[in-house]
Design an enzyme around this catalytic site. Structure first.
Site, short mmCIF file in Angstrom:
data_model
loop_
_atom_site.label_atom_id
_atom_site.label_comp_id
_atom_site.label_asym_id
_atom_site.label_seq_id
_atom_site.Cartn_x
_atom_site.Cartn_y
_atom_site.Cartn_z
N PHE A 299 -25.60 13.75 10.48
CA PHE A 299 -25.36 12.76 9.43
C PHE A 299 -26.03 11.44 9.80
CE2 PHE A 299 -23.08 9.38 7.30
CZ PHE A 299 -22.86 9.88 6.03
N LYS B 270 5.13 6.21 -1.99
CA LYS B 270 4.81 4.78 -2.11
C LYS B 270 4.08 4.36 -0.84
CE LYS B 270 6.80 0.47 -3.76
NZ LYS B 270 6.29 -0.47 -2.79
N LEU C 133 6.71 -3.25 -9.35
CA LEU C 133 7.59 -2.12 -9.68
C LEU C 133 9.04 -2.53 -9.48
CD1 LEU C 133 5.83 0.80 -7.74
CD2 LEU C 133 6.01 0.60 -10.23
N ASP D 63 -21.63 15.03 12.90
CA ASP D 63 -21.75 13.57 12.79
C ASP D 63 -23.16 13.15 13.18
OD1 ASP D 63 -19.14 13.74 12.25
OD2 ASP D 63 -18.43 12.63 14.01
N LYS E 114 13.16 2.84 -2.62
CA LYS E 114 12.81 2.36 -1.27
C LYS E 114 13.67 3.03 -0.20
CE LYS E 114 10.03 -1.42 -1.92
NZ LYS E 114 9.77 -2.76 -1.48
P1 AMP Z 1 6.15 -3.96 -5.02
O1 AMP Z 1 5.05 -4.58 -4.20
O2 AMP Z 1 7.37 -3.68 -4.24
O3 AMP Z 1 6.36 -4.68 -6.32
O4 AMP Z 1 5.62 -2.51 -5.39
C1 AMP Z 1 4.50 -2.35 -6.22
C2 AMP Z 1 3.35 -1.92 -5.41
O5 AMP Z 1 3.54 -0.64 -4.84
C3 AMP Z 1 2.11 -1.74 -6.23
O6 AMP Z 1 1.44 -2.96 -6.41
C4 AMP Z 1 1.30 -0.80 -5.40
O7 AMP Z 1 0.45 -1.57 -4.57
C5 AMP Z 1 2.28 -0.11 -4.49
N1 AMP Z 1 2.23 1.34 -4.58
C6 AMP Z 1 2.15 2.17 -3.53
N2 AMP Z 1 2.13 3.45 -3.89
C7 AMP Z 1 2.17 3.46 -5.23
C8 AMP Z 1 2.16 4.51 -6.19
N3 AMP Z 1 2.11 5.80 -5.83
N4 AMP Z 1 2.21 4.14 -7.49
C9 AMP Z 1 2.27 2.84 -7.85
N5 AMP Z 1 2.29 1.82 -7.00
C10 AMP Z 1 2.24 2.12 -5.68
#
Ligand code: AMP
Ligand code: ZN
Length: 814
Positions: A34, A112, A81, A31, A308
């Protein structure tokens, strides 16, 4: 090599090191090395503003202030989603898909990530824009802040498309989050609730230098663009990785929904092993061709599904509500819970925040409460199980007096917390202020932990931080005492109780030497110490030979000692009894005792055991092991080191001293701003409120805190003692490039060719001063692009001279 090439080669080199460190987790230089290289680059860039590059590694440290974030329309809409919560939901989803597409289905499974979504736009391999999701159609541009995030590449490697968007999640890893909170708690600030909100809040901070200090990361999951030459989701992830993005390796390509279910159950169980939080799994149809066939609903893609995890929740008993007093006197109620396992950790405590929260939940001691950790690191009580409320339960009465000093508490208007107003006589406040004074970001006095401070305070050697500078070797050498930490055994019926796992661990010392882990596994199987003899099977991972050795000796002792009331409380053993059990009693040795030392233990145990044990050092060791109590002491070397560290701290610059004083609302940043504006403490003391609040970021409440701090004679007395000890109360003179701008006050507004901070630095390096806002004192307003019309009007009204960037440089080069 000419200057330009030198700058270029340093930038390339630093970029590579950044990549090795943050993406590959495999640094090849220290570090320190760097930092040296980065400083070298910074110096060259400072000297040659003509080679400025908005994507240089030096931009990672931030410093640009954004007052308003522009709204930007996404080139590709950011969808949400659909969510699923069960196996059935997923099977239904697959059925729906199969009605629309032909051919085999492969899925990419991803975690997620629980943070804030972000869209990054790259052109010719350079990051040109970072925009939050917003409502999916348009979001806020936060490019300068995002540039400080080390895992966001500013320049790509390899064979990337000319222009594309890439999406990811800005997250705050748990460890970094905990560290931030530890510092906040040490500064008596309210800790952040959870990493997700802290991450998304960080993106909208006005000062990008503040964002740079937070250990944020960006994890990528999706590429959007035209003619990308990518045909599957998984291929996209691999390519993004090759271009220098951080794409978690947990993403997996699978061939059936069964494998998807395996992936989900694996991560539901193992999620706590990850360095960051996830709230589920995202399953995506792998083929882009099939994705196109499936298309989108109004809200989400049909080709993806989030699964979820359930928010983790348990119920447990509320044993006691205790109250903590912070450095500023703020009171925080804490729920002490019957220990339970939740989300991979043992939870013993939850914050109750303040009196309103207790009233709202109507929590009472003895209640069965629901505790949740839905993405939150600090567990919270979400409700009371009223069906289990004990009959004789009474509503919680919030304390009216300080638990430490018994002063009546006050509640300021508009503040949720109660305060203990006894600043000078309340122990946690006194200790807290000294702790703050010596902390790393303040005077940085090494070796002065909380324990040593308590020890010195206990022996009347220090009453406030100024006393530190008058300590003498002979006064502190040889001091010792027992410390109680938060985990100290609980007191019931006036006796100290030790939990079973600690009892087993401590007792087995020298008698089988069970490990902490083994002790805790054993203790989970029993409710009383004696039950150990009844155990038929030992848990896995417990060494049977060791347990038997322990039990043999325990058995012997049980015969020689009266066992009545060995265990009054389920799960606990009395500490007195344990000491009886552990040591043979030699009343004849009474004369050999070091009474002074054993007195501490008497105090600790609440009864007299002086005279019962022949070897007090063994007793020390035993008590330490068994009750989470520590003995602190100052030996010769420690004494010397502490005094040397105190001496060394006298060289700290004024702004650190100012921060160390612990003025309410004057944190690190404000202290620096004030020091730079007033140059000396005397100037600051003499400043009036109006003057104070004309400074950027200093508002009226901060101004009032400053005025009231210096109004207090005790504070002035302390300051004078610090002054006499030789601490610095004024800024060192800066080495200036020139004095051409001496006596001139500037206000800088709008966008410029050179970076705005750079411009401000040039002003200061040449003797000029930057003002936060326009006033009669302003000599020049330097006008950049997009300066707000109200500034212009004000400048015209006040007759302030306005000059362009070019005119400014002419002024300098005259
Ligand atoms: P929701 O907010 O429940 O509608 O979930 C959609 C959000 O999940 C997206 O806007 C992303 O920010 C988040 N997300 C987190 N991980 C992923 C992933 N691997 N692929 C797609 N979306 C993801
Ligand atoms: Zn108090």
């Amino acid at each position: 090599m000419d200057i330009k090439e030198k700058i270029q080669s340093l930038r390339d080199e630093l970029r590579q090191h950044n990549y090795n460190y943050y993406i590959l987790d495999n640094p090849t230089i220290s570090d320190y090395e760097f930092d040296i290289k980065l400083k070298e680059l910074q110096a060259l860039e400072d000297a040659h503003p003509e080679f400025f590059d908005a994507n240089s590694p030096t931009q990672r440290v931030g410093g640009t202030i954004t007052k308003n974030f522009n709204t930007v329309v996404h080139d590709f809409r950011m969808y949400s989603l659909d969510n699923s919560y069960s196996k059935e939901d997923l099977l239904d989803w697959e059925k729906r898909i199969k009605k629309i597409v032909d051919g085999d289905l492969q899925y990419t499974c991803e975690l997620k990530y629980d943070g804030a979504s972000m869209n990054l736009t790259y052109e010719n391999g350079k990051l040109i824009r970072a925009v939050t999701r917003g409502d999916g159609v348009q979001g806020d541009e936060v490019t300068t802040n995002v540039k400080t995030i080390r895992t966001v590449p500013l320049h790509l490697k390899g064979d990337f498309p000319e222009r594309f968007d890439i999406r990811g999640e800005i997250i705050l890893p748990i460890e970094g989050f905990m560290k931030m909170n530890k510092e906040r708690i040490a500064n008596d600030e309210e800790p952040y609730r959870n990493p997700r909100n802290t991450a998304s809040g960080s993106l909208k901070l006005q000062d990008s230098a503040e964002v740079a200090k937070r250990p944020l990361e960006c994890l990528l999951y999706s590429i959007k663009g035209n003619n990308l030459n990518i045909s599957t989701q998984f291929e996209g992830l691999e390519k993004a990785r090759a271009w220098g993005f951080k794409v978690p390796k947990e993403a997996k390509l699978v061939n059936s929904i069964d494998e998807v279910l395996d992936y989900i159950s694996y991560w539901d169980e193992h999620r706590h092993e990850l360095p960051y939080e996830i709230d589920g799994v995202v399953v995506k149809v792998n083929s882009f061709y099939q994705q196109d066939e499936l298309g989108y609903t109004a809200k989400a893609p049909r080709w993806a599904m989030a699964y979820k995890f359930k928010a983790e929740q348990v119920s447990t008993r509320l044993n006691e509500i205790t109250y903590q007093v912070g450095r500023t006197g703020a009171i925080t109620p804490v729920a002490n819970l019957e220990p339970v396992e939740l989300a991979g950790t043992i939870v013993k405590r939850a914050s109750l925040h303040n009196a309103d929260q207790i009233e709202k939940l109507d929590v009472r001691v003895g209640d069965e409460v629901f505790v949740e950790k839905g993405g939150e690191i600090i567990p919270k009580i979400i409700a009371v199980d009223l069906t289990k409320r004990p009959e004789n339960s009474a509503p919680t009465n919030y304390i009216t007096h300080c638990p430490e000093c018994e002063t009546e508490l006050i509640r300021l208007e508009g503040e949720a917390k109660h305060y203990c107003p006894n600043k000078v006589g309340c122990k946690p406040q006194i200790i807290g202020r000294i702790e703050h004074f010596v902390s790393r970001k303040a005077m940085d006095i090494e070796g002065m932990g909380k324990g040593i401070i308590e020890l010195l305070y206990h022996h009347n050697k220090i009453k406030n931080y100024s006393d530190l500078y008058y300590l003498k070797f002979n006064e502190i050498n040889g001091l010792r005492m027992w410390l109680e930490n938060d985990e100290a055994g609980l007191k019931k019926d006036g006796q100290l109780q030790v939990s079973l796992d600690k009892a087993i661990f401590g007792l087995s010392h020298g008698w089988g030497n069970l490990t902490k882990k083994e002790s805790s596994l054993l203790s989970n199987q029993i409710t009383k110490l004696e039950d150990l003899f009844q155990l038929n099977n030992f848990p896995n991972n417990v060494n049977e030979r060791k347990v038997n050795k322990f039990l043999d000796l325990l058995n012997e002792r049980f015969y020689t000692i009266d066992l009545n009331n060995y265990l009054q409380f389920e799960g606990y053993v009395s500490l007195n009894k344990l000491i009886d059990l552990k040591f043979d009693l030699y009343p004849n040795n009474l004369f050999n005792f070091d009474f002074q030392n054993l007195n501490y233990i008497d105090e600790l145990l609440g009864s007299s055991i002086t005279g019962l044990v022949d070897d007090d050092s063994k007793l020390d060791e035993f008590v330490t092991k068994i009750s989470d109590r520590n003995r602190v002491g100052i030996q010769q070397t420690t004494a010397k080191n502490i005094l040397a560290a105190i001496e060394k701290s006298k060289n700290k610059p004024f702004y650190k001293v100012l921060f160390a004083l612990g003025i309410k609302d004057v944190g690190e940043v404000n202290a620096k701003t004030l020091a730079e504006n007033y140059l000396s403490l005397n100037n600051l003391i003499n400043a009036n409120l109006e003057d104070l609040i004309s400074i950027r970021d200093i508002g009226e409440s901060v101004g009032n805190s400053i005025k009231s701090f210096f109004k207090d004679e005790k504070n002035i007395k302390n300051i004078n003692r610090l002054r006499e000890a030789g601490l610095s109360f004024q800024m060192e003179e800066k080495k200036l490039t020139s004095k051409k701008l001496e006596g001139l006050n500037f206000v800088v507004s709008g966008k410029f060719q050179v970076d705005r901070n750079q411009l401000k630095k040039i002003i200061e390096d040449n003797g000029g001063k930057n003002l936060g806002s326009l006033s009669k004192n302003t000599s020049y307003l330097i006008v950049g692009e997009n300066m707000g019309p109200s500034k212009k009007m004000k400048a015209e009204k006040e007759n302030i001279r306005m000059i362009s960037e070019q005119e400014f440089f002419n002024l300098l080069n005259d």
